[in-house]
Scaffold this motif. Structure first.
Motif, PDB file in Angstrom:
ATOM      1  N   VAL A   1      -1.099   2.978   7.740  1.00  0.00           N
ATOM      2  CA  VAL A   1      -2.294   2.689   6.935  1.00  0.00           C
ATOM      3  C   VAL A   1      -3.544   2.704   7.822  1.00  0.00           C
ATOM      4  O   VAL A   1      -4.556   3.296   7.469  1.00  0.00           O
ATOM      5  CB  VAL A   1      -2.163   1.359   6.177  1.00  0.00           C
ATOM      6  CG1 VAL A   1      -3.480   0.961   5.524  1.00  0.00           C
ATOM      7  CG2 VAL A   1      -1.057   1.449   5.126  1.00  0.00           C
TER       8      VAL A   1
ATOM      9  N   VAL B   1      -6.519   5.424   7.114  1.00  0.00           N
ATOM     10  CA  VAL B   1      -7.394   4.681   6.200  1.00  0.00           C
ATOM     11  C   VAL B   1      -8.454   5.575   5.552  1.00  0.00           C
ATOM     12  O   VAL B   1      -8.709   5.464   4.353  1.00  0.00           O
ATOM     13  CB  VAL B   1      -8.007   3.440   6.898  1.00  0.00           C
ATOM     14  CG1 VAL B   1      -9.043   3.817   7.931  1.00  0.00           C
ATOM     15  CG2 VAL B   1      -8.561   2.471   5.886  1.00  0.00           C
TER      16      VAL B   1
ATOM     17  N   LEU C   1      -6.583  -1.364  -0.251  1.00  0.00           N
ATOM     18  CA  LEU C   1      -6.962  -0.717   1.002  1.00  0.00           C
ATOM     19  C   LEU C   1      -8.119  -1.462   1.666  1.00  0.00           C
ATOM     20  O   LEU C   1      -8.102  -1.682   2.884  1.00  0.00           O
ATOM     21  CB  LEU C   1      -7.331   0.744   0.760  1.00  0.00           C
ATOM     22  CG  LEU C   1      -7.664   1.552   2.000  1.00  0.00           C
ATOM     23  CD1 LEU C   1      -6.472   1.630   2.959  1.00  0.00           C
ATOM     24  CD2 LEU C   1      -8.123   2.952   1.614  1.00  0.00           C
ATOM     25  N   ASP C   2      -9.115  -1.867   0.889  1.00  0.00           N
ATOM     26  CA  ASP C   2     -10.241  -2.634   1.437  1.00  0.00           C
ATOM     27  C   ASP C   2      -9.747  -3.929   2.076  1.00  0.00           C
ATOM     28  O   ASP C   2     -10.173  -4.294   3.174  1.00  0.00           O
ATOM     29  CB  ASP C   2     -11.262  -2.971   0.342  1.00  0.00           C
ATOM     30  CG  ASP C   2     -12.100  -1.779  -0.066  1.00  0.00           C
ATOM     31  OD1 ASP C   2     -12.139  -0.772   0.658  1.00  0.00           O
ATOM     32  OD2 ASP C   2     -12.728  -1.869  -1.153  1.00  0.00           O
TER      33      ASP C   2
ATOM     34  N   MET D   1       0.836  -1.206   0.000  1.00  0.00           N
ATOM     35  CA  MET D   1       0.000   0.000   0.000  1.00  0.00           C
ATOM     36  C   MET D   1       0.866   1.249   0.000  1.00  0.00           C
ATOM     37  O   MET D   1       0.573   2.229  -0.705  1.00  0.00           O
ATOM     38  CB  MET D   1      -0.921  -0.011   1.229  1.00  0.00           C
ATOM     39  CG  MET D   1      -1.878   1.149   1.300  1.00  0.00           C
ATOM     40  SD  MET D   1      -3.285   0.937   0.179  1.00  0.00           S
ATOM     41  CE  MET D   1      -2.960   2.210  -1.004  1.00  0.00           C
TER      42      MET D   1
ATOM     43  N   GLU E   1      -7.920  -3.075   5.323  1.00  0.00           N
ATOM     44  CA  GLU E   1      -8.838  -2.638   6.372  1.00  0.00           C
ATOM     45  C   GLU E   1      -9.637  -3.812   6.927  1.00  0.00           C
ATOM     46  O   GLU E   1      -9.823  -3.938   8.132  1.00  0.00           O
ATOM     47  CB  GLU E   1      -9.785  -1.568   5.832  1.00  0.00           C
ATOM     48  CG  GLU E   1     -10.680  -0.981   6.900  1.00  0.00           C
ATOM     49  CD  GLU E   1     -11.569   0.136   6.388  1.00  0.00           C
ATOM     50  OE1 GLU E   1     -12.102   0.857   7.235  1.00  0.00           O
ATOM     51  OE2 GLU E   1     -11.745   0.280   5.156  1.00  0.00           O
TER      52      GLU E   1
ATOM     53  N   CYS F   1      -6.602  -4.272   9.848  1.00  0.00           N
ATOM     54  CA  CYS F   1      -6.734  -3.057  10.679  1.00  0.00           C
ATOM     55  C   CYS F   1      -7.855  -3.193  11.693  1.00  0.00           C
ATOM     56  O   CYS F   1      -8.766  -3.895  11.547  1.00  0.00           O
ATOM     57  CB  CYS F   1      -6.979  -1.841   9.822  1.00  0.00           C
ATOM     58  SG  CYS F   1      -5.574  -1.401   8.788  1.00  0.00           S
TER      59      CYS F   1
ATOM     60  N   LEU G   1      -6.661   7.920   3.063  1.00  0.00           N
ATOM     61  CA  LEU G   1      -6.222   7.111   1.929  1.00  0.00           C
ATOM     62  C   LEU G   1      -7.393   6.792   1.010  1.00  0.00           C
ATOM     63  O   LEU G   1      -7.287   6.886  -0.210  1.00  0.00           O
ATOM     64  CB  LEU G   1      -5.556   5.819   2.407  1.00  0.00           C
ATOM     65  CG  LEU G   1      -4.151   5.960   2.971  1.00  0.00           C
ATOM     66  CD1 LEU G   1      -3.756   4.709   3.737  1.00  0.00           C
ATOM     67  CD2 LEU G   1      -3.158   6.254   1.854  1.00  0.00           C
ATOM     68  N   ARG G   2      -8.522   6.419   1.607  1.00  0.00           N
ATOM     69  CA  ARG G   2      -9.705   6.095   0.814  1.00  0.00           C
ATOM     70  C   ARG G   2     -10.163   7.316   0.007  1.00  0.00           C
ATOM     71  O   ARG G   2     -10.447   7.215  -1.193  1.00  0.00           O
ATOM     72  CB  ARG G   2     -10.847   5.601   1.705  1.00  0.00           C
ATOM     73  CG  ARG G   2     -12.093   5.231   0.905  1.00  0.00           C
ATOM     74  CD  ARG G   2     -13.133   4.526   1.732  1.00  0.00           C
ATOM     75  NE  ARG G   2     -12.612   3.421   2.508  1.00  0.00           N
ATOM     76  CZ  ARG G   2     -12.235   2.238   2.022  1.00  0.00           C
ATOM     77  NH1 ARG G   2     -12.325   2.018   0.724  1.00  0.00           N
ATOM     78  NH2 ARG G   2     -11.787   1.292   2.808  1.00  0.00           N
TER      79      ARG G   2
END
Length: 95
Positions: A64, A68, A87-88, A27, A91, A95, A71-72
């Motif tokens: 991250v 989050v 990212l999904d 990422m 997360e 996360c 970033l999104r």
């Protein structure tokens, strides 16, 4: 175990087999490449946050997780499907 017995999950055990550090590093590399491609209001924001990350000595997964939502927003603005998918995944699993 009955339906009324609460289950407990040890989140550290549940991370076994996941490459959260590797995914977080991917990422970060993706973010770096995306920032190099074009102008965005997010570039200065992430430059500042990345400098703070270095100063504080936190790892990529911490960064991250802490960023989050930003970033999104950045990846959505850039219509970056692969970045959003990564990212999904991070997360949801790490996360």
């Amino acid at each position: 175990m009955t339906a009324t017995t609460p289950t407990t999950t040890d989140r550290y055990v549940s991370f076994c087999g996941l490459d959260c550090d590797g995914d977080a590093r991917r990422m970060m590399l993706h973010l770096d490449a995306a920032m190099a491609q074009g102008a965005s209001k997010w570039r200065d924001y992430f430059r500042k946050k990345l400098a703070e990350k270095t100063k504080m000595g936190v790892d990529d997964l911490f960064f991250v997780g802490a960023q989050v939502n930003c970033l999104r927003a950045y990846l959505e603005e850039a219509a970056d499907g692969p970045g959003l998918a990564l990212l999904d995944q991070l997360e949801e699993t790490c996360c």
